[in-house]
Design a protein around this motif. Structure first.
Motif, PDB file in Angstrom:
ATOM      1  N   GLN A  98      38.646 -65.557  27.481  1.00 15.86           N
ATOM      2  CA  GLN A  98      38.714 -66.351  26.245  1.00 15.86           C
ATOM      3  C   GLN A  98      38.432 -65.468  25.028  1.00 15.86           C
ATOM      4  O   GLN A  98      37.365 -64.868  24.933  1.00 15.86           O
ATOM      5  N   ASP A 153      45.827 -75.920  25.948  1.00 22.44           N
ATOM      6  CA  ASP A 153      44.921 -76.868  26.586  1.00 22.44           C
ATOM      7  C   ASP A 153      44.959 -76.672  28.103  1.00 22.44           C
ATOM      8  O   ASP A 153      45.660 -77.373  28.815  1.00 22.44           O
ATOM      9  N   ARG A 154      44.231 -75.685  28.572  1.00 24.79           N
ATOM     10  CA  ARG A 154      44.129 -75.427  30.021  1.00 24.79           C
ATOM     11  C   ARG A 154      42.788 -74.737  30.252  1.00 24.79           C
ATOM     12  O   ARG A 154      42.225 -74.142  29.338  1.00 24.79           O
ATOM     13  N   PRO A 155      42.238 -74.829  31.458  1.00 26.07           N
ATOM     14  CA  PRO A 155      40.991 -74.108  31.703  1.00 26.07           C
ATOM     15  C   PRO A 155      41.258 -72.596  31.677  1.00 26.07           C
ATOM     16  O   PRO A 155      42.217 -72.136  32.308  1.00 26.07           O
ATOM     17  N   THR A 178      36.109 -67.592  31.546  1.00 25.33           N
ATOM     18  CA  THR A 178      35.292 -67.193  30.400  1.00 25.33           C
ATOM     19  C   THR A 178      35.662 -65.812  29.860  1.00 25.33           C
ATOM     20  O   THR A 178      35.826 -65.631  28.654  1.00 25.33           O
TER      21      THR A 178
END
Ligand SMILES: *Cc1c(COP(=O)(O)O)cnc(C)c1O
Length: 356
Positions: A219, A211-213, A216
């Motif tokens: 990912q 749970d972290r930014p 893009t």
């Protein structure tokens, strides 16, 4: 004349890969255009991408609940992407040399690393009976240690998701993919040219994202959704990988690759073990079949450069050991033939007769 190529990576590729990739660069599918000039989203390249993914699944016997990706950034970017995506608190890393050490450096940015290492004996063996805590987010191993010349030959089982860097032994033996949550590597050792990274990932790993930014491009979910085409993929590399996979199939698949790997390595290790001049620093049961590391007995050390030059005069190239280890290393990847090894062994014998 083509040399006997023992480079560690980039390295020798199959003739089929070189020939057909060259042709596609000149003209792709009778289109009047080079593969380097067409859209990666056109149907002709899409077909290459789809076929390459299908061939990966077929050759490596990858179960349906896995995705196959071709990305940029090398195995080295995976060292960072893995903890970025999957490390919530802590992970277990087996440290068997330079590449795993680099992976650990990245992982430490995101949490606690529990490490078991073979550093105590200069990474000349593979630690076994690992005591992995039950609550790690994942276990990371390097199945073949390209620089030190050790290899893990079987598919280990852990309770936590197992992630393996198989950069330098992918496609050299049948692998039970179902034991791994993820397998990845730079393509430039057994698959194709440098510039593509393969990732084989079990789809349920997307449910375990931290749970972290996450940027893009880093990912896994984005690359899976977009079939490795979120951005422009390394097109020529993927084409070359397809040719290599077709070559592996033609040769009899991974069962045949496994046997050839054993034959090449046995011949070379036998020559080393029966020599008075050369020796292997690596624990016998862990000796890599892909990167055969050997050194001189101490009294011959000053002849190192001379041996490399002598082997070169027999058209054997790429034998100098990694700058961090010294000595010699013969990388005997899939495209390396028995003839390549025979020429090297003959050169070693001739050199020994002259000097020992
Ligand atoms: C070559 C290699 C790497 C590095 O790969 P890049 O694609 O250059 O980042 C990582 N791990 C292993 C085991 C390697 O052999």
């Amino acid at each position: 004349m083509r040399k006997h190529i023992f480079n560690a990576g980039p390295c020798k590729l199959a003739d089929r890969t070189l020939e057909n990739t060259s042709k596609a660069i000149l003209e792709f599918n009778n289109s009047g255009q080079s593969i380097l000039e067409v859209s990666h989203r056109g149907k002709d390249f899409q077909a290459v991408m789809d076929e390459t993914v299908e061939l990966m699944k077929e050759v490596l016997n990858i179960p349906d609940n896995y995705s196959v990706l071709f990305l940029g950034g090398g195995a080295s970017l995976q060292f960072c992407m893995i903890p970025y995506n999957f490390m919530k608190k802590k992970a277990f890393y087996l440290n068997t040399g330079t590449w795993s050490s680099k992976a650990i450096t990245e992982a430490k940015m995101w949490g606690e690393v529990i490490e078991v290492s073979s550093k105590d004996k200069a990474f000349t063996y593979i630690p076994k009976d690992l005591n992995v805590p039950y609550d790690v987010d994942y276990v990371h191993i390097t199945t073949n240690n390209t620089i030190r010349g050790t290899e893990i030959f079987d598919d280990w089982t852990f309770d936590a998701p197992l992630i393996a860097d198989m950069s330098s032994d992918i496609l050299s033996r049948p692998v039970d993919v179902s034991k791994y949550a993820m397998i990845y590597g730079g393509a430039q050792k057994n698959m194709g040219p440098a510039g593509a990274t393969f990732v084989i990932i079990r789809n349920d790993m997307l449910e375990k994202i931290a749970d972290r930014p996450i940027p893009t491009m880093l990912q896994y979910g984005i690359h899976i959704e977009n079939g490795s085409m979120y951005n422009t993929p390394p097109v020529i590399n993927i084409f070359a990988i397809r040719e290599t996979l077709l070559w592996v199939k033609e040769m009899g698949g991974l069962v045949a690759m496994d046997k050839l790997a054993a034959d090449r390595a046995n011949m070379l290790y036998n020559a080393i073990d029966n020599s008075k001049m050369f020796k292997s620093p690596v624990a016998k049961e862990d000796r890599s079949r892909m990167n055969i590391v050997f050194v001189f007995e101490d009294q011959y050390k000053e002849l190192e450069a001379e041996f490399v030059a002598f082997a070169g005069s027999k058209n054997c190239v790429g034998l100098k050991g990694h700058r961090s280890v010294g000595g010699f290393r013969a990388s005997t990847y899939n495209a390396c033939t028995m003839e390549d090894v025979e020429v090297l062994v003959a050169a070693m014998k001739e050199f020994e007769e002259k000097h020992a």
